[in-house]
Motif scaffolding. Structure first.
Motif: not given
Length: 190
Positions: A143-160
């Motif tokens: 669950i934690m890994h899934g949440a980590q990967n999903t949250v970065l779609v919603v709240l990107p912490v890095y520039r694209l």
């Protein structure tokens, strides 16, 4: 298993990403992209996020936890201890992701690989801490890994883009290191 551990596994990555994005936004130290969730869905974003999260658990990283935490973690930890076992496994886990830096169009190309590996080390300590608290229930890192990967779609912490420093990413990694260090030190006191 304590349900609170599952809740923590889900919410910790969201809280740290949210804090990093908020600090970057308030301080103005970087310009992060907005949410990558499509805006023109025609229905509430949560309806899109639930299958996205489940997809991340099954196809987008969560499935790795059967091998990393489910198979490899305990033997390595029994030989090297909590911190060193977690750091060794996470360094290997970080290297496992190296092909993402050569796939055309993958956003990992904007993240310095060494920073990614440092992040995986901090994140791995966090997962192991919660994994242990759960009595080694694999649902926690999954669950934690899934949440980590999903949250970065919603709240990107890095520039694209490659136009500037990745200040938001560095802040996010530092926050994860701080939480991992607190968890590791609290484990010693238990």
């Amino acid at each position: 298993m304590k349900p609170l551990v599952l809740v923590a596994a889900f919410l910790l990555p969201i809280a740290l990403a949210g804090l990093a994005v908020a600090l970057v936004s308030v301080s103005g130290i970087d310009e992060l992209p907005g949410s990558m969730v499509p805006q023109d869905l025609g229905y509430p974003a949560i309806i899109w996020l639930i299958p996205a999260f489940l997809s991340m658990m099954v196809f987008g990283g969560g499935q790795e936890e059967f091998g990393w935490r489910g198979y490899a973690q305990r033997p390595i930890q029994s030989r090297l201890g909590f911190v060193w076992g977690s750091l060794l496994l996470s360094a290997i886990w970080g290297l496992w992701h190296l092909p993402l830096w050569i796939i055309p169009g993958d956003p990992h190309i904007y993240i310095p690989f060494s920073v990614f590996v440092i992040f995986t080390m901090a994140f791995s300590v966090q997962m192991l801490w919660l994994f242990e608290l759960s009595g080694y229930k694999l649902s926690v890192p999954w669950i934690m890994h899934g949440a980590q990967n999903t949250v970065l779609v919603v709240l990107p912490v890095y520039r694209l883009d490659a136009d500037g420093p990745q200040t938001g990413l560095y802040l996010y990694v530092v926050l994860n290191i701080i939480v991992a260090a607190l968890m590791a030190s609290s484990r010693k006191r238990r």
